[in-house]
Design an enzyme around this catalytic site. Structure first.
Site: not given
Ligand code: S3P
Length: 446
Positions: A26-27, A31, A127, A324, A403
């Site tokens: 996902k991350s 990007r 959030r 996560d 999750r």
């Molecule tokens: C993420 C960073 C994390 C993670 C999120 C994805 C990212 O969050 O919990 O699921 O893709 O940069 P935080 O930056 O709030 O720790």
């Protein structure tokens, strides 16, 4: 999104066996889309996670001028507008449930001549956004937002923005990445100092696109410098499977007797593998096979076999490397032998839900023994016994959090009568194929 809740009961039929793949990271998917949208020319992405969170990023980039097309399963083409070339969106940018989309795209907009309204679902609208508003305001962006610093909000980007040097007050890859994205269209060099390392996908991918990214380590601090007014060249990107998704079937295999599962093509970037390291320390039979590099990221096939897990004390420094994965780790700890102690996890209270509270309440209803503190859980495991809920089949509230849903699905496989969750639809944000994949591995998922 916003459909009627879909309740489901998760129950074990037999051991988990076989091979499977999990969807793209996902991350890295967010990007890949964002940087492709900033390149001049056409990039091609393979293995993109096709989930609601990622589609929120697609829609926002489309609204700001990038041309994005789906070619085939997981294969997408993005024709970018160039750094500085984003267009004014005509619609509000709907981030759905996705904190990553919201925070990264605010960074992107902050240094463009764009005014954008960001909205999100009930979970995202609770959030904290102050963590990105503060540094991006220092770079010159102007925010119209309520005093609570939450969505909905409006960002007015500034051109030229002002480079900053910023020490992250919270360990957050989203905040780091928001500043890095703003820095790409900011003259001069912006510097971000991380007291604790967080996932480094932005650094790796920006460098791969041709940006000038410097990384220096000093006295435990990591300083990332981004040279602005970058020119990004289009790329072919292959996205590995998401270790955060692989965590669910892997932990399921560890805690269900006679299981043996191989999850292929999983990212093992060391900034993401804290859970796997902790599980091994707990005695897990978990191994990396066929280690290789895919698209600038380390990847392996990960094999998990049923194991007798032991409780451990988890050092707080490891938290950002498995941020996560705590919900599923808590499930593993609930059936381990002995006590697992965690602390320093305040950030879990501001994820898609308050994950400490959601897991503590849910696991207690499943029959687990635990104490919730302000910043962690202390769990006394069942020693390999199935969890016995006083309610028979406990009904778990999952708070719009994918999750939490998948963690209790796995808890169901380790529970005498299974576990019922109130709504499985949030899985669509990161892992839409979770139920059929678990069914293929032999677990009953509803
Ligand atoms: C993420 C960073 C994390 C993670 C999120 C994805 C990212 O969050 O919990 O699921 O893709 O940069 P935080 O930056 O709030 O720790």
């Amino acid at each position: 999104m916003n459909q009627a809740p879909i309740p489901r009961t998760f129950l074990l039929r037999g051991p988990l066996q076989g091979r499977a793949r999990v969807p793209g990271d996902k991350s890295i998917s967010h990007r890949a889309l964002i940087l492709s949208a900033l390149a001049v020319g056409e990039s091609r992405i393979e293995g993109l996670l096709e989930s609601e969170d990622v589609i929120a990023t697609v829609a926002a980039l489309w609204a700001m001028g990038a041309q994005i097309d789906r070619i085939d399963d997981g294969i997408w083409s993005v024709k970018g507008v160039g750094v500085g070339g984003l267009l004014q969106p005509e619609i509000a940018l709907d981030m759905g449930n996705s904190g990553t989309s919201a925070r990264l795209l605010m960074g992107l907009v902050a240094s463009h001549r764009v005014t954008a309204t960001f909205i999100g679902d009930a979970s995202l609208s609770k959030r904290p956004m102050g963590r990105v508003i503060e540094p991006l305001s220092r770079m010159g962006a102007d925010f119209s937002v309520t005093p609570e610093n939450r969505l909905p909000l409006m960002v007015h980007g500034l051109v030229p923005a002002v480079p900053i040097e910023y020490r992250l007050p919270v360990a957050s890859a989203q905040v780091k990445s928001a500043i890095m994205l703003a820095a790409l269209n900011t003259p001069g060099i912006s510097r971000i100092i991380e007291p604790e390392a967080t996932r480094d996908h932005s650094e790796r991918m920006m460098a791969a696109f041709g940006a000038d990214i410097g990384i220096a380590e000093n006295d435990g601090d990591r300083t990332i410098s981004v040279t602005g007014e970058a020119e990004l060249k289009p790329q072919r990107i292959e996205i590995p499977g998401d270790p955060s998704s692989a965590a669910f079937p892997l932990v399921a295999a560890l805690i269900v007797p006679r299981s043996d599962v191989l999850i292929e093509n999983v990212g093992i970037n060391p900034t993401r593998t804290g859970l796997f390291d902790v599980l091994r320390e707990m005695g897990a039979d978990l191994s990396y096979e066929n280690e290789r590099e895919v698209g600038g990221e380390p990847v392996a096939d990960i094999r998990a076999r049923s194991s007798s897990l032991r409780g451990v004390d988890i050092p707080r420094e490891i938290a950002p490397l498995m941020i996560d994965e705590f919900p599923i780790l808590f499930v593993a700890a609930s059936v381990a032998e002995g006590v697992t102690r965690t602390s320093g996890l305040g950030e879990l209270r501001v994820k898609e839900s308050d994950r400490l509270a959601a897991m503590a309440q849910g696991l207690k209803r499943c029959g687990a023994t635990l104490d919730e503190t302000e910043d962690g859980l202390t769990i006394t495991g069942s020693g390999g016994e199935k969890l016995k809920s006083p309610e028979g089949i406990p009904e778990i509230t999952t708070h719009l959090d994918h999750r939490i849903v998948m963690s209790f699905a796995v808890a169901g496989l380790a529970s005498l009568h299974g576990v019922a969750v109130d709504d499985i639809s949030p899985m669509a944000t990161s892992f839409p194929s979770f139920p059929p994949m678990m069914a293929d591995l032999g677990a009953i998922t509803g």
